[in-house]
Design an enzyme around this catalytic site. Structure first.
Site, PDB file in Angstrom:
ATOM      1  CG  HIS A 385      -1.954  -1.049   1.242  1.00 19.41           C
ATOM      2  ND1 HIS A 385      -3.238  -0.880   0.748  1.00 19.41           N
ATOM      3  CD2 HIS A 385      -1.892  -2.315   1.692  1.00 19.41           C
ATOM      4  CE1 HIS A 385      -3.916  -2.004   0.918  1.00 19.41           C
ATOM      5  NE2 HIS A 385      -3.118  -2.891   1.488  1.00 19.41           N
ATOM      6  CE  LYS A 574      -6.762  13.679   0.187  1.00 21.24           C
ATOM      7  NZ  LYS A 574      -6.724  12.554  -0.714  1.00 21.24           N
ATOM      8  NE  ARG A 575      -4.098   9.949  10.022  1.00 20.24           N
ATOM      9  CZ  ARG A 575      -3.699   8.993  10.857  1.00 20.24           C
ATOM     10  NH1 ARG A 575      -4.357   7.850  10.929  1.00 20.24           N
ATOM     11  NH2 ARG A 575      -2.657   9.183  11.643  1.00 20.24           N
ATOM     12  CE  LYS A 580      -2.657  10.614   3.021  1.00 18.31           C
ATOM     13  NZ  LYS A 580      -3.345   9.734   2.048  1.00 18.31           N
ATOM     14  CB  THR A 682     -10.272   4.487  -0.980  1.00 20.48           C
ATOM     15  OG1 THR A 682      -9.765   4.872   0.301  1.00 20.48           O
ATOM     16  CG2 THR A 682      -9.524   3.250  -1.460  1.00 20.48           C
ATOM     17  CE  LYS A 686     -14.257   5.594   1.103  1.00 23.90           C
ATOM     18  NZ  LYS A 686     -13.347   5.747   2.258  1.00 23.90           N
TER      19      LYS A 686
END
Ligand code: 26Q
Length: 842
Positions: A385, A574-575, A580, A682, A686
């Protein structure tokens, strides 16, 4: 020991009269409104001693129990069908299952939603209010844990015999509170006030797991064989708690088995009598520490002994469970084990399974090494991952020696044999041997290498990610075993993330297509016919507006900030991680703020921006980013010149339940990681499913999302993965600033302390990180392209018809991102299970 297994499988048919009594008693509980209402009131009054006026928590509990009751007959039938069938089974080993709430999902999958709603209405109760009383089962950090939960839902829906194995942490993911703009962590006692209504303890399946001690070798007097004996140190009990996983509109109820650690010594009377009361009780606490709390890092935190204990505890308990069951049916014959069992390893966290299964087969079952290795390496499959080399797990040899001495020997032996294979293929290539060894130059065990060597399948979680694994991180292994590598693009379950999260859209889709999309998401394609139907687009927008309304309410409750429904709802949840790039988002917002202050506001599109997510408690930079977001938000939201043109909130305590509200109310989905760093994502799926349009880099599954929806319906920006890689080492942020007046203005505002008037210097680290030569996340490199693309977004949003069309097409082309598709691929290409139909007498 008494065991259900014996009862189910070996017990003779009961005598006819007894059978009749049992069958009568176990006739399926009624699903009509009256039966539901009767059952509900019975629980509420007789089991919990509460009344209709009691707190929503007890109403939730009573309702959950009546639903669980209705799962029980199917659960038992599933168990029986799976074991009678003597078919291959898969086991999903994961340190995390981020389940969230279960009541709504179970109602939906059982088809009981409407009857329950009406039964409750008769009693003057609202289903939604009761659902709100359920706490999230937050047994995971983020993507990897939620993926495991979505997989379980799809496997049950596809009638695949898959069991999940995980840990029953007493404390799940921490709750996040914001104090003075900073994250404060609070414990998550999700099991408080009694037990979790969805679990059933199965104490009769308890197994024992040991740590420490030492090993010795001896010759078996009978066979003359060399046997290794592990004189185990401490012993801990693993007690299973089973959670039912109901398939959608079928009779399958699979099992998620979560292990809880208990002391094996407990209240050993002899110890008490020896006067060591205190030590006996303390030891009990020690044992229970193992499943006390989820590690809140979503990148490996190397070296923590308790984490290694957790991993081994999961792996050993689960493998013993599977082996015990195997031996009940097959005795000591393991010759067909591979044909009947497959283990999917969710990242390297359970990769000790390779060594533990070797130990069980060689030391306990007395198989020869080669035969054991044939079995192990043909029933393990590993999913990676991450692409970040620094996130790959390693454990020091010293820690292994202390905690798992026998496993260390086994790993050394696996490595010895493996390196001889390597040296046959590449004679005298010492550098390659070093790179591929299971032991690194600092005497640390590389868990990814253990997983690679011990598995017949290795997969990434998006097409780009799988390709980059082969070219980069695992290149040597790919050259050795190309046939092992494959891709399985992630997905999300459309039951939770579309049907349950977006009831308005569900109704519209059912009317437009029929409800077949719930189990075949590719049918959403039919929506495309409506893309130019103006009346339909108006309805589309109205449904979406309901979602925005609910999100605006959530934001107001948690932050006090009011969002105007006409604005563009721009969301990044998100985290919090540097890769990110929440910082890139903030830089854009500072840019918009600067434009407003400079009155550069012609053709303005109002935006309401939500950023949410948790930072690992020890990740200092991530925590500073949260503070920066809050500081910028305070200035923007309080400036009367800004007004409704721009709002920014940091939404506290982002979790699964929050996402259920957020994804249905989002216009713009921010997927802006540095290309080549996000394995898949992911959340992006969504959002897409619910009709949000994405602004994103060519990273992870964004690549496939863009392909599916078409480039004209996706806002692409930024460097490609190859470009990021090529600039490594030579990247110079200062030259980027020098070339861009907008960026200069943004950096000037940040440096001036405009957002931290009374806390000078607190953002210096952040400023230094984005301006540092060679910044690995290349935030400033993508600034221009991001800002320009955001301007295109703003323009597109003002054209209502164009935007609604894009939104509709995003939903229409999201079919590929259902975990039903993902699970079908795992099954077809890795597991090879036959679906098993379960039927229950109604
Ligand atoms: C490891 C060792 C010690 C402590 C913690 C950990 C640890 C825990 C969790 C390491 C990693 C994680 C979680 C990783 C994760 O969630 N990765 C995400 O997985 C998603 C599902 O495949 C992808 O969509 C995301 O891109 C990826 O970041």
């Amino acid at each position: 020991m008494y065991s259900d297994e014996v009862e189910f499988l070996a017990a003779p048919e009961p005598e006819a009269d007894k059978k009749e009594i049992i069958e009568k008693a176990l006739r399926c509980l009624g699903d009509d409104e009256e039966s539901l209402s009767t059952s509900f009131l019975h629980y509420l009054y007789y089991t919990f001693g509460r009344y209709l006026e009691s707190s929503p928590y007890y109403l939730f509990k009573a309702l959950s129990y009546i639903i669980r009751d209705r799962l029980m007959v199917r659960w038992r039938e599933t168990w029986l069908s799976h074991h009678r069938a003597d078919e291959k089974k898969a086991y999903y080993l994961s340190m995390e299952f981020l389940i969230g709430r279960s009541l709504g999902n179970n109602l939906l999958n059982l088809g009981l939603e409407e009857n329950v709603r009406h039964a409750l209405e008769e009693l003057g109760l609202k289903l939604e209010e009761i659902e709100e009383a359920e706490r999230d089962a937050g047994l995971g950090n983020g993507g990897l844990g939620r993926l495991a939960a979505c997989f379980m839902d799809s496997c049950a829906t596809l009638e695949l015999p898959v069991t999940g194995y995980g840990l029953r942490y007493k404390y799940g993911m921490f709750h996040q509170r914001i104090q003075n703009g900073y994250q404060v962590e609070e414990p998550d006692p999700w099991l408080r006030h009694g037990e979790y209504p969805w679990e059933v303890q199965r104490a009769d399946y308890t197994v024992s797991v040991s740590f420490g001690g030492s090993t010795r070798m001896y010759k078996d007097p009978y066979s003359g064989r060399l046997i290794v004996h592990w004189d185990q140190g401490e012993e801990v009990l693993a007690v299973p708690y089973d959670v039912p996983i109901a398939g959608f509109r079928n009779a399958t109820v699979n099992t998620l088995r979560l292990w809880s650690a208990e002391s094996a010594e407990g209240f050993d009377l002899s110890e008490f009598n020896a006067g060591s009361y205190f030590e006996a009780v303390a030891e009990k606490n020690d044992a229970e520490t193992i499943t006390m709390v989820l590690y809140p890092n979503d990148a490996s935190e190397s070296g923590k002994e308790l984490r290694l204990r957790q991993q081994y505890f999961l792996v050993s308990a689960s493998l013993q469970d599977v082996l015990r069951h195997w031996k009940r049916q097959h005795g000591d014959d393991f010759s067909t084990f591979v044909e009947s069992n497959v283990f999917q390893l969710n990242d390297t966290h359970p990769s000790l399974a390779v060594a533990e299964l070797m130990r069980l087969l060689v030391d306990q079952e007395r198989l020869e090494w080669d035969e054991a290795w044939r079995i192990v390496s043909n029933c393990m499959a590993y999913t990676n991952h991450t692409l970040l080399p620094e996130a790959l797990e390693t454990w020091s040899v010293g820690l292994f020696q202390k905690l798992l001495p026998r496993h260390l020997e086994i790993i050394y032996e696996i490595n010895r044999r493996f390196l001889s294979v390597v040296s046959m293929k590449w004679p005298a290539d010492a550098a390659r041997m070093q790179r591929m060894s299971l032991i690194d130059p600092h005497d640390r065990i590389r868990m990814a290498h253990l997983a690679l060597v011990g598995s017949f399948s290795v997969n990434g979680v998006a097409a780009l990610h799988s390709r980059l694994l082969k070219e980069g991180l695992f290149r040597d292994f790919y050259e050795l075993w190309p046939e092992r590598f494959n891709n399985k693009t992630n997905g999300v379950t459309p039951r939770r993330w579309l049907a349950a999260a977006n009831p308005g859209l569900r109704v519209l889709l059912n009317e437009t297509i029929n409800d077949g999309w719930l189990t075949d998401l590719s049918l959403l394609q039919q929506l495309e016919e409506k893309a130019d139907d103006e009346d339909f687009l108006v309805r589309w927008e109205a449904v979406h507006r309901q979602g925005k309304q609910a999100l605006a309410e959530l934001v107001r409750e948690r932050t006090g900030v009011c969002f105007s429904l006409d604005s563009l709802f721009d969301v990044q949840v998100k985290r919090i991680h540097e890769y990110k790039r929440q910082l890139l988002n903030v830089l854009h917002l500072v840019h918009l703020y600067a434009r407003i202050k400079a009155e550069e506001t012609d053709n303005w599109t109002s935006r309401c921006v939500v950023i949410g997510g948790k930072a690992a408690p020890g990740y200092v930079m991530a925590k500073q980013i949260i503070k920066l977001i809050n500081s910028v938000a305070t200035v923007i939201n309080h400036d009367p010149e800004v007004g409704d043109r721009l709002k920014l909130v940091f939404l506290p305590d982002y979790n699964v339940s929050a996402m259920e509200v957020i994804c249905a109310g989002t216009d713009l989905s921010e997927q802006i990681s540095t290309a080549g760093k996000e394995a898949s994502g992911t959340g992006n799926m969504k959002f897409m499913m619910n009709g949000a349009v994405t602004i994103g880099t060519l990273d992870g599954a964004n690549v496939e999302i863009r392909e599916a929806v078409g480039e004209e319906n996706f806002f692409l920006f930024g460097l490609r993965a190859e470009e990021v890689e090529a600039q490594k080492g030579s990247y110079d942020p200062q030259s980027v600033i020098d070339a861009d007046p907008d960026l200069q203005r943004v950096m000037e505002l940040l440096r001036s302390g405009h957002f931290n008037r009374f806390e000078p210097g607190i953002f210096d680290d952040i400023i230094a990180s984005v301006t540092a030569p060679g910044d690995p996340w290349m935030t400033l490199a993508d600034f221009r392209s991001y800002v320009d693309t955001q301007e295109e977004v703003a323009t597109a949003f003002r054209d209502r018809k164009r935007w609604n069309r894009m939104s509709l097409l995003n939903t229409a082309h999201s079919g590929r991102f259902s975990t039903d598709r993902t699970m079908e691929e795992y099954n077809r290409e890795i597991w090879n299970l036959r679906p098993i139909k379960v039927s229950v007498a109604e």
